[in-house]
Design a protein around this motif. Structure first.
Motif, short mmCIF file in Angstrom:
data_model
loop_
_atom_site.label_atom_id
_atom_site.label_comp_id
_atom_site.label_asym_id
_atom_site.label_seq_id
_atom_site.Cartn_x
_atom_site.Cartn_y
_atom_site.Cartn_z
N ASP A 290 0.86 -1.14 0.01
CA ASP A 290 -0.03 0.18 0.03
C ASP A 290 0.95 1.07 0.05
N GLY A 291 2.01 1.14 -0.86
CA GLY A 291 2.75 2.25 -0.74
C GLY A 291 3.67 2.56 0.41
N ASN A 292 3.82 1.74 1.27
CA ASN A 292 4.49 1.76 2.35
C ASN A 292 5.71 0.72 2.11
N ILE A 293 7.12 1.46 2.05
CA ILE A 293 7.99 0.63 1.94
C ILE A 293 8.82 0.50 3.46
N VAL A 294 9.38 -0.85 3.92
CA VAL A 294 9.77 -1.27 5.03
C VAL A 294 11.09 -2.03 4.86
N ARG A 295 12.11 -1.54 5.35
CA ARG A 295 13.35 -2.35 5.29
C ARG A 295 14.37 -2.43 6.20
N HIS A 296 14.25 -3.29 7.13
CA HIS A 296 14.93 -3.27 8.30
C HIS A 296 15.47 -4.85 8.51
N LYS A 297 16.25 -4.95 9.63
CA LYS A 297 16.56 -6.17 10.45
C LYS A 297 15.70 -6.55 11.14
N TYR A 298 15.37 -8.05 10.95
CA TYR A 298 14.22 -8.74 11.65
C TYR A 298 14.67 -9.44 12.72
N PRO A 299 14.19 -9.16 14.07
CA PRO A 299 14.86 -9.77 15.33
C PRO A 299 14.86 -11.38 15.37
N SER A 300 16.07 -11.78 15.34
CA SER A 300 15.81 -13.49 15.50
C SER A 300 15.29 -13.92 16.67
N LEU A 301 14.33 -15.08 16.82
CA LEU A 301 13.98 -15.83 17.85
C LEU A 301 15.29 -16.80 18.41
N ALA A 302 15.24 -16.76 19.72
CA ALA A 302 16.35 -17.68 20.39
C ALA A 302 16.05 -19.03 19.88
N GLY A 303 17.35 -19.70 19.78
CA GLY A 303 17.26 -21.11 19.37
C GLY A 303 17.19 -21.88 20.47
N ASN A 304 16.63 -23.25 20.58
CA ASN A 304 16.33 -23.91 21.55
C ASN A 304 16.31 -25.24 21.51
N TYR A 305 17.52 -25.94 21.35
CA TYR A 305 17.41 -27.48 21.15
C TYR A 305 17.00 -28.11 22.43
N ALA A 306 16.82 -27.60 23.55
CA ALA A 306 16.57 -28.11 24.92
C ALA A 306 15.06 -28.26 24.62
N GLY A 307 14.27 -27.41 23.69
CA GLY A 307 12.98 -28.00 23.49
C GLY A 307 12.73 -29.36 22.99
N PHE A 308 13.55 -30.02 22.31
CA PHE A 308 13.42 -31.21 21.79
C PHE A 308 13.09 -32.35 23.16
N TYR A 309 13.90 -32.13 24.18
CA TYR A 309 13.89 -33.20 25.23
C TYR A 309 12.94 -32.51 26.01
N ASP A 310 12.54 -31.36 26.23
CA ASP A 310 11.39 -30.75 26.95
C ASP A 310 9.97 -31.61 26.49
N ASN A 311 9.74 -31.78 25.00
CA ASN A 311 8.79 -32.59 24.59
C ASN A 311 8.93 -34.01 24.84
N ILE A 312 9.99 -34.55 24.95
CA ILE A 312 10.02 -36.08 25.12
C ILE A 312 9.75 -36.18 26.54
N HIS A 313 10.05 -35.53 27.49
CA HIS A 313 9.49 -35.51 28.99
C HIS A 313 8.22 -35.34 28.91
N ARG A 314 7.65 -34.40 28.18
CA ARG A 314 6.10 -34.30 28.37
C ARG A 314 5.38 -35.26 27.67
N HIS A 315 5.99 -36.02 26.80
CA HIS A 315 5.19 -36.97 26.09
C HIS A 315 5.27 -38.21 27.02
N LEU A 316 6.46 -38.61 27.64
CA LEU A 316 6.75 -39.67 28.57
C LEU A 316 5.71 -39.71 29.70
N ARG A 317 5.87 -38.27 30.42
CA ARG A 317 5.07 -38.25 31.53
C ARG A 317 3.73 -37.84 31.66
#
Length: 353
Positions: A290-317
């Motif tokens: 709509d005529g508006n130009i935006v060009r900037h860096k987009y903040p990255s979310l934090a990576g979180n491999y611990a989320g894999f094992y969190d899900n394993i725990h929640r599944h098993l328990r």
């Protein structure tokens, strides 16, 4: 709740970097046993874990509830099968199996015994991938039309004596990094109707595939999106990790998730700013609407491999759904098989759902 007593099938790079740190720092788990055939490398960092000398000894431990099969690719099917037959829940490193038939057999076995069978697709918790998901969920690019995922590597030599280079126990880039980028694409866009691929050996003296370009055609969730996946061992100057183009803008992201590098440096999960990217490698968002130009860096979310094992725990328990259930990952192996067929035959291969 009782801690999930866990055994590691190996203590090579995968065990040291991707599994032991997350098991040992998660209060829901107990790293109970580690397989080391002759060495005792784990004793200094994990003194309470028992060192066993064979996989048979590991799965014979009655107290273990969960086995992590993080051994060479060609052993995944056999070791996972033996662990399931011993009554253990199982996590299998990627690639899940070498063939679809092997995967189907393991899935049926796990179901018959009421056991969990998970595949370690940890890069679903990469910083850049989580950020891409957020951008798509918000619809900031309008209707997405093109998606490129490139995993750059630079190793212009053949590392001698390693199974990943000889192909004797598996290996090859398509089953290795391909298992990650294909899985991410399927998570975003669903299973494709067809696939077209070029897989090759491009390094002098190479014995296993070290280059691929894979096109996923008409994915089920977004048939209009052109999906291209790429990796190579000869990318001295990296290409963007992700490129997204839509009707209202683009997103371009360089750099890799920092968690593996931090783990290699000896940092442990839970340290300050874990998985947080430096602003210098945030992706670039460029939109015009709509005529508006935006060009900037987009903040990255934090990576979180611990989320894999969190899900394993929640599944098993807590009986929550298993996000990396092997049945849901099996299409990745189907696609790798189809990609090899496509490359060898030089044709588009329709993908049977």
């Amino acid at each position: 709740m009782d801690k999930i007593k866990t055994g590691l099938a190996a203590f090579g790079m995968s065990g040291q970097i991707f599994h032991a740190p997350f098991i040992s720092t998660n209060p829901a788990f107990c790293l109970t046993a580690i397989t080391e055939r002759s060495k005792e490398l784990s004793k200094e960092r994990y003194p309470s874990a028992r060192i066993v000398r064979s996989f048979d000894e590991l799965i014979a431990m009655d107290e273990l509830e969960l086995i992590v099969v993080n051994t060479p690719d060609s052993t995944h099917y056999d070791y996972a099968r033996r662990a399931l037959e011993a009554g253990k829940n199982v996590i299998v490193e990627k690639p899940f199996t070498a063939t679809v038939r092997q995967g189907e057999e393991l899935i049926a076995l796990a179901r018959s015994k009421g056991l969990a069978l998970s595949v370690y697709q940890n890069r679903r918790w990469d910083s850049d991938f989580l950020t891409v998901k957020e951008i798509l969920d918000k619809g900031v690019l309008g209707r997405l039309v093109e998606f490129e995922s490139t995993f750059p590597r630079y190793r212009n030599f053949i590392k001698p004596g390693t199974w990943k280079e000889t192909g004797e126990m598996g290996g090859g880039l398509t089953y290795n990094l391909g298992a990650h980028v294909i899985d991410q694409a399927v998570q975003l866009f669903g299973v494709p109707e067809a696939i077209f691929a070029d897989i090759d050996i491009i390094r002098t003296g190479g014995l296993v595939d070290d280059y691929f370009v894979i096109h996923l055609l008409r994915p089920s969730k977004a048939p209009h999106v052109k999906v291209t996946l790429k990796s190579s061992y000869l990318m001295c100057e990296p290409e963007p990790r992700f490129v997204l183009h839509g009707t209202e803008g683009s997103f371009v992201k360089y750099g890799l998730d920092r968690q593996e590098a931090d783990l290699n440096e000896g940092l442990m999960p839970g340290t300050a700013n874990w998985g947080v990217e430096d602003e210098s490698i945030w992706g670039l968002l460029h939109t015009e609407k709509d005529g508006n130009i935006v060009r900037h860096k987009y903040p990255s979310l934090a990576g979180n491999y611990a989320g894999f094992y969190d899900n394993i725990h929640r599944h098993l328990r807590l009986s929550e759904p298993l996000q990396t259930d092997a049945a849901g990952v099996l299409p990745v192996i189907r696609l790798i098989e189809a990609a090899w067929e496509s490359s060898k035959e030089g044709k588009v291969v329709k993908f049977g759902k």
